[in-house]
Design an enzyme around this catalytic site. Structure first.
Site, PDB file in Angstrom:
ATOM      1  N   GLU A  95       0.827  -1.201   0.000  1.00 32.39           N
ATOM      2  CA  GLU A  95       0.000   0.000   0.000  1.00 32.39           C
ATOM      3  C   GLU A  95       0.867   1.258   0.000  1.00 32.39           C
ATOM      4  O   GLU A  95       1.907   1.316   0.662  1.00 32.39           O
ATOM      5  CB  GLU A  95      -0.959  -0.011   1.195  1.00 32.39           C
ATOM      6  CG  GLU A  95      -1.996  -1.123   1.064  1.00 32.39           C
ATOM      7  CD  GLU A  95      -3.091  -1.083   2.110  1.00 32.39           C
ATOM      8  OE1 GLU A  95      -4.223  -1.454   1.766  1.00 32.39           O
ATOM      9  OE2 GLU A  95      -2.822  -0.699   3.261  1.00 32.39           O
ATOM     10  N   CYS A 115       5.700  -6.771   7.396  1.00 38.64           N
ATOM     11  CA  CYS A 115       6.700  -6.093   8.224  1.00 38.64           C
ATOM     12  C   CYS A 115       7.508  -7.110   9.007  1.00 38.64           C
ATOM     13  O   CYS A 115       6.978  -8.108   9.493  1.00 38.64           O
ATOM     14  CB  CYS A 115       6.027  -5.112   9.188  1.00 38.64           C
ATOM     15  SG  CYS A 115       7.223  -4.102  10.126  1.00 38.64           S
ATOM     16  N   CYS A 119       4.744  -5.365  16.066  1.00 36.66           N
ATOM     17  CA  CYS A 119       4.153  -4.470  17.061  1.00 36.66           C
ATOM     18  C   CYS A 119       2.652  -4.753  17.140  1.00 36.66           C
ATOM     19  O   CYS A 119       1.958  -4.683  16.123  1.00 36.66           O
ATOM     20  CB  CYS A 119       4.418  -3.019  16.668  1.00 36.66           C
ATOM     21  SG  CYS A 119       6.181  -2.640  16.464  1.00 36.66           S
ATOM     22  N   CYS A 122      -0.208  -2.527  15.504  1.00 38.08           N
ATOM     23  CA  CYS A 122      -0.058  -2.147  14.095  1.00 38.08           C
ATOM     24  C   CYS A 122      -0.632  -3.231  13.186  1.00 38.08           C
ATOM     25  O   CYS A 122      -0.251  -4.399  13.284  1.00 38.08           O
ATOM     26  CB  CYS A 122       1.419  -1.911  13.776  1.00 38.08           C
ATOM     27  SG  CYS A 122       1.710  -1.464  12.046  1.00 38.08           S
ATOM     28  N   GLU A 166       9.646  -2.259   8.124  1.00 36.79           N
ATOM     29  CA  GLU A 166      10.712  -1.578   8.868  1.00 36.79           C
ATOM     30  C   GLU A 166      11.834  -1.312   7.870  1.00 36.79           C
ATOM     31  O   GLU A 166      12.561  -2.230   7.472  1.00 36.79           O
ATOM     32  CB  GLU A 166      11.194  -2.453  10.023  1.00 36.79           C
ATOM     33  CG  GLU A 166      12.546  -2.074  10.626  1.00 36.79           C
ATOM     34  CD  GLU A 166      12.657  -0.627  11.087  1.00 36.79           C
ATOM     35  OE1 GLU A 166      13.496   0.099  10.513  1.00 36.79           O
ATOM     36  OE2 GLU A 166      11.931  -0.227  12.015  1.00 36.79           O
ATOM     37  N   SER A 197      11.845   6.363   8.627  1.00 38.50           N
ATOM     38  CA  SER A 197      11.285   5.991   9.923  1.00 38.50           C
ATOM     39  C   SER A 197      11.814   4.631  10.356  1.00 38.50           C
ATOM     40  O   SER A 197      11.971   3.725   9.537  1.00 38.50           O
ATOM     41  CB  SER A 197       9.756   5.946   9.832  1.00 38.50           C
ATOM     42  OG  SER A 197       9.190   5.505  11.049  1.00 38.50           O
ATOM     43  N   SER A 219       9.932   5.472  15.830  1.00 44.74           N
ATOM     44  CA  SER A 219       8.679   4.974  16.408  1.00 44.74           C
ATOM     45  C   SER A 219       8.954   4.563  17.848  1.00 44.74           C
ATOM     46  O   SER A 219       9.486   3.483  18.100  1.00 44.74           O
ATOM     47  CB  SER A 219       8.161   3.786  15.592  1.00 44.74           C
ATOM     48  OG  SER A 219       7.870   4.175  14.271  1.00 44.74           O
ATOM     49  N   LEU A 220       8.586   5.414  18.783  1.00 43.64           N
ATOM     50  CA  LEU A 220       8.932   5.189  20.193  1.00 43.64           C
ATOM     51  C   LEU A 220       7.808   4.451  20.927  1.00 43.64           C
ATOM     52  O   LEU A 220       7.995   3.335  21.396  1.00 43.64           O
ATOM     53  CB  LEU A 220       9.225   6.528  20.867  1.00 43.64           C
ATOM     54  CG  LEU A 220       9.769   6.444  22.294  1.00 43.64           C
ATOM     55  CD1 LEU A 220      11.131   5.777  22.327  1.00 43.64           C
ATOM     56  CD2 LEU A 220       9.832   7.822  22.937  1.00 43.64           C
ATOM     57  N   ASN A 295      -5.448   4.423  15.702  1.00 44.13           N
ATOM     58  CA  ASN A 295      -6.433   4.119  14.671  1.00 44.13           C
ATOM     59  C   ASN A 295      -6.796   2.637  14.759  1.00 44.13           C
ATOM     60  O   ASN A 295      -5.974   1.778  14.433  1.00 44.13           O
ATOM     61  CB  ASN A 295      -5.858   4.443  13.287  1.00 44.13           C
ATOM     62  CG  ASN A 295      -5.547   5.919  13.142  1.00 44.13           C
ATOM     63  OD1 ASN A 295      -6.434   6.752  13.199  1.00 44.13           O
ATOM     64  ND2 ASN A 295      -4.267   6.250  12.974  1.00 44.13           N
ATOM     65  N   CYS A 338      -2.105   6.014  10.123  1.00 46.62           N
ATOM     66  CA  CYS A 338      -0.952   5.365  10.740  1.00 46.62           C
ATOM     67  C   CYS A 338      -1.370   4.073  11.438  1.00 46.62           C
ATOM     68  O   CYS A 338      -2.299   4.053  12.238  1.00 46.62           O
ATOM     69  CB  CYS A 338      -0.322   6.319  11.748  1.00 46.62           C
ATOM     70  SG  CYS A 338       1.132   5.658  12.564  1.00 46.62           S
TER      71      CYS A 338
END
EC number: 2.1.1.192
Length: 356
Positions: A95, A115, A119, A122, A166, A197, A219-220, A295, A338
């Site tokens: 995407e 990915c 996480c 996500c 990533e 990122s 990305s913390l 989201n 996001c």
């Protein structure tokens, strides 16, 4: 033995020149012409390259093929955000998202199918990991968007590598793609217009700082190791202390700041104590913070913090002197916001050690 055909758009200018001059025996100016057709005029076929000789085009045709993505779906949000599901040559899908604003247009591009990380908040990570994208598959997202949007008088001014994947787990391909995007004689995005990122793959983060010089976003999502181990499993390998030390060493160009991405999860990471720990973590690091209302997607166990809680969190960071922005929920109605990108991952593979 069969040699796979190249996609010329994935070669840096130096690599393309080497191919044209050393392998094909052409003059260097031919490489410059070819580069211009690919990255300035955005040609899609060799037949369009009218100032290249027929013999040269035949040579190119024998060793290369355009691997342009096909559009599986195209959605436009109420707020003008656009999302394309792009089918790659092997059937995998990724995407790409375009976010229009008054003075700029930002393209969010993917670096992996799925990915490497997992996480739990996500949607991309929940799909698993199939493979890395090639340099051309990364660059082609930009070429596709520029051609498509130019027909509607829309511009791509900024690139963020914040789509699926990533980026630093695919560093070599991402590096070549970014060098192509930055090249002054082609697409000519300035280093201030490109943002890389990462969740904190530290050795590659430092390498990117030396070799690319683009903006850095991290990305913390948590400022306590026990919680970040859960939300960003890479933290088990590179913890907050190591991340902070690496960020302090990162070669920021004058006047630039590290951007910190922080998803706001109700009752998880949104307390005022978390905000104060965040302030301590950022000491001496030139920083900008993006607070991201979560989201949701089907089956996820998290909820977004309330806007009241997010505003209180923001106030603590702002009063400590940090530019802190609450990110708009752009494209939420088409699952383009996001953490919502998911593509269509086929044949997910095991992730590397430390990624999950």
């Amino acid at each position: 033995m069969h040699t796979p055909l190249l996609d010329l758009t994935g070669l840096t200018r130096e690599a393309l020149t080497s191919l044209v001059v050393e392998q094909l025996g052409e003059k260097p100016f031919r490489a410059r012409q070819l580069w211009s057709w690919l990255h300035v005029k955005l040609a899609q076929h060799l037949d369009e390259m009218s100032d290249l000789s027929i013999d040269f085009r035949r040579k190119l045709s024998a060793l290369s093929t355009p691997l342009r993505p096909e559009v599986s779906t195209h959605q436009i949000s109420r707020d003008g955000t656009e999302k394309w599901l792009l089918r790659l040559s092997d059937g995998q899908q990724i995407e790409t998202v375009y976010i229009p604003e008054d003075e700029r247009g930002t393209l969010c591009i993917s670096s992996q199918v799925g990915c490497t990380l997992s996480c739990p908040f996500c949607h991309t990570g929940a799909q698993g990991f199939a493979r890395n994208l090639t340099p051309s598959e990364i660059v082609q997202q930009v070429l596709f968007a520029r051609r498509t949007l130019a027909a509607r008088d829309k511009r791509v001014t900024n690139i963020v590598l914040m789509g699926m994947g990533e980026p630093l787990y695919n560093y070599e391909a991402v590096r070549d793609a970014v060098l192509i995007l930055l090249d002054d004689s082609g697409l000519a995005f300035g280093t201030r217009k490109v943002t890389l990122s990462t969740a904190g793959l530290l050795p590659k983060m430092e390498q990117a700082g030396r070799e690319l010089g683009v903006n850095l976003a991290i990305s913390l999502h948590a400022v306590r190791d026990t919680l970040r181990d859960e939300l960003v499993p890479l933290n088990k390998k590179y913890n907050l202390q190591a991340l902070r030390a690496a960020t302090l060493r990162y070669p920021l160009k004058s006047g630039r700041r590290v951007t910190w991405e922080y998803v706001m999860l109700h009752g998880v990471n949104d307390s005022e104590d978390d905000a104060r720990l965040f302030v301590s973590f950022l000491k001496d690091i030139p920083s900008k913070i993006n607070l991201i209302p979560f989201n949701p997607w089907p089956g996820v166990p998290y909820q977004s913090s309330s806007m009241t809680r997010i505003a209180a969190f923001q106030k603590i960071l702002y009063q400590a002197g940090f530019v802190t922005v609450i990110r708009d929920r752009r494209g939420e109605d088409i699952d383009a916001a996001c953490g919502q990108l998911k593509g269509a991952v086929q044949g997910a593979r095991p992730r590397p050690p430390g990624a999950s």
